[in-house]
Enzyme design. Structure first.
Site, short mmCIF file in Angstrom:
data_model
loop_
_atom_site.label_atom_id
_atom_site.label_comp_id
_atom_site.label_asym_id
_atom_site.label_seq_id
_atom_site.Cartn_x
_atom_site.Cartn_y
_atom_site.Cartn_z
N LYS A 83 0.85 -1.19 0.00
CA LYS A 83 0.00 0.00 0.00
C LYS A 83 0.89 1.24 0.00
O LYS A 83 1.90 1.29 0.71
CB LYS A 83 -0.90 -0.02 1.25
N SER A 158 -9.88 1.80 2.79
CA SER A 158 -9.01 2.57 1.93
C SER A 158 -7.96 1.74 1.20
O SER A 158 -7.38 2.22 0.22
CB SER A 158 -8.31 3.63 2.77
N SER A 182 -10.00 -0.52 7.03
CA SER A 182 -9.46 -0.41 5.67
C SER A 182 -8.78 -1.64 5.11
O SER A 182 -8.45 -1.66 3.93
CB SER A 182 -8.47 0.74 5.60
N1 GLN Z 1 -13.25 4.10 6.17
C1 GLN Z 1 -12.63 4.54 7.38
C2 GLN Z 1 -12.25 5.98 7.25
O1 GLN Z 1 -12.59 6.56 6.29
C3 GLN Z 1 -11.44 3.68 7.71
C4 GLN Z 1 -10.21 4.06 7.02
C5 GLN Z 1 -9.04 3.20 7.39
O2 GLN Z 1 -9.19 2.18 8.06
N2 GLN Z 1 -7.87 3.66 7.00
O3 GLN Z 1 -11.61 6.56 8.09
#
Ligand code: GLN
Length: 490
Positions: A83, A158, A182
């Site tokens: 990532k 994400s 995410s």
């Molecule tokens: N969807 C969540 C957010 O927008 C989690 C994001 C993540 O785990 N990096 O913060």
């Protein structure tokens, strides 16, 4: 070109190396070609030279030894994607942001260097929501990632690039980060396995910080067994991360190799995770999966996690507060893009404005919210209050784990939604994380394993959570489920 989908596990790949069906260099080249040809937007940077050099080293080692020395090099020749919020020395780390578009990392994240030292080949950097803020991968400044089998859908976020790339055979396995879901959400949408460790198990050194008390790095793979293997290699104490926990070497892979003693396993089914909002297909798959566990001899125990309804609100105060503080370093001076001389910043404020305008809308929204929640006169009402409720959520889990060994439920109320469907309504998007966020707030290990498909063929993920440091329970049950149930074969 080899049929990349024929390799399901690291073991399959290693036996193909030993029987000379394919060499590490050929395999790496095949993945690189697939990555270059792909149109789903999973990669932001492809590291062809580095990857081929690593593959050649793996090949030479196998030739010298006449076999794969998998005790010393458990990931020898295994091509992985990373990532793009994890540093790799000499390679760009963009966080899918214009702010870091040209940032080249001067060192490698501990988790990545541990994979490399175990023989892994690092193919490149994978797309994400900007600074890991999002749940659909639509917030990348360099374009969204598309769902690997349904291109009009999102892959989840994400870590959308990390999940989609594994599913689309653009890498064998990958790394993501999980602050509020995410890893698990995109794993569930794309039909792969994604795992988040206990907070402190895997070093955050070299992970670009979003919300430091929640962020954890974890693996994606097609199988639970390989996710466990990657996790074992990455985990362990790191003096470079002040929140890293002194711990024994983890060996969850071993836990996948022995059948669980089902009669000893109590599975908690939280009533708050089944209250409306689930699509019928998700509900049915989760119920069928629970029945499977019961059939094996596990005991299903109805439990309650009474503060679940506050989890999303708590998260969106804590996460944005920490984010506003962490992202203060991008000012064009210490970090981030410096405005060009031709921009003619009038004064320091104007200079900051010009630099910080490079953040995308979701990142700006969170910085503003977080700054507000921490500001004097409001921090007691918002940030400190959220921290108090967070303790209540931790307390719910402490109580539950007195009675059960695992907690099982859905990862997400729905399957992958259409691109654009939720992007105009941030609150709708935030609610998508309702089942994944609590594990981050409480620092628990958790994973998503495929458990079915809906009427459109979209994957559904089963969510397993365990008490801190009980990763072996998690992977042992999930591995048995993936191999033994009909639903795990998606
Ligand atoms: N969807 C969540 C957010 O927008 C989690 C994001 C993540 O785990 N990096 O913060």
């Amino acid at each position: 070109m080899a049929n990349l989908s024929s390799f399901r596990t690291v073991r399959d790949v290693h036996s193909a190396f030993e029987s000379k069906k394919i060499s590490p260099v050929e395999l790496t080249q095949d993945y690189l070609n697939a990555a270059k040809k792909s149109e789903i937007g999973a990669y932001l940077t492809i590291c062809e030279d580095v990857a081929l050099q690593q593959a050649r080293a793996a090949e030479a080692l196998i030739q010298r030894q006449g076999r794969v020395p998998c005790l010393e090099y458990p990931l020898l020749g295994i091509p992985l994607g990373i990532k793009d919020n994890l540093n790799m020395d000499g390679v760009k780390t963009t966080c899918a942001s214009k702010m870091l578009e040209n940032y080249v990392a001067p060192y490698t994240a501990t988790c990545v260097s541990r994979l490399q030292k175990s023989g892994a080949v690092t193919l490149g950097k994978l797309n994400l929501d900007e600074f890991a803020m999002g749940g659909s991968n639509e917030n990348s400044a360099f374009g969204p990632v598309r769902h690997p089998t349904h291109p009009d859908r999102v892959p989840g976020g994400s870590s959308g690039g990390s999940a989609a790339a594994v599913r689309a055979n653009l890498c064998f396995g990958s790394l993501g980060s999980d602050t509020g879901g995410s890893i698990r959400l995109p794993a569930s949408y794309c039909g792969v396995v994604g795992m988040k460790p206990t907070y402190g198990r895997v070093s955050r050194f070299g992970l670009v910080a979003f919300a430091s008390s929640l962020d954890q790095v974890g693996p994606f793979a097609q199988t639970v067994e390989d996710a466990a293997l990657l996790m074992d290699v990455m985990s362990g104490y790191d003096p470079l991360d002040s929140t890293s926990i002194p711990q024994e070497k983890m060996n969850t892979y071993a836990a996948t190799q022995t059948a669980p003693e089902w009669s000893q396993i109590r599975i908690g089914v939280p009533k708050e995770y089944f209250v409306g909002g689930l699509t019928p297909a998700v509900e049915q798959s989760i119920q069928a999966s629970l029945k499977w566990f019961e059939k094996q001899g596990a005991q299903l125990v109805p439990i309650s996690l009474p503060h679940t309804e506050y989890a999303v609100s708590v998260y969106y105060v804590v996460a944005v507060s920490e984010a506003s503080s962490n992202l203060a370093r991008y000012d064009g001076i210490r970090f981030g893009m410096r405005p060009a001389a031709s921009d003619q910043a009038k004064d320091l404020n104007d200079f900051y404005m010009k630099s910080r305008s490079l953040f995308g809308p979701e990142v700006k929204r969170r910085i503003i919210l977080g700054t507000f929640a921490l500001s004097s006169g409001y921090s007691e009402a918002y940030f400190q209050r959220a921290c108090q409720v967070r303790r209540k959520i931790v307390g719910d889990f402490n109580d539950a784990f007195q009675k059960v060994d695992l907690i099982v439920g859905p990862v997400s109320p729905t399957t992958a939604f259409k691109l654009g469907e939720k992007s105009s309504d941030p609150l709708k998007m935030y609610l998508n994380d309702i089942f994944t966020i609590p594990a981050n707030l409480a620092g628990l290990p958790a994973l998503s394993v495929p458990c079915g498909i809906d009427e459109e063929g979209l994957p559904i993920g089963l969510h397993l959570m365990a008490a801190p440091f009980q990763e072996d329970r998690l992977v042992s049950a999930a591995h048995a489920f993936q191999n033994g149930s009909l639903f795990g074969k998606v």
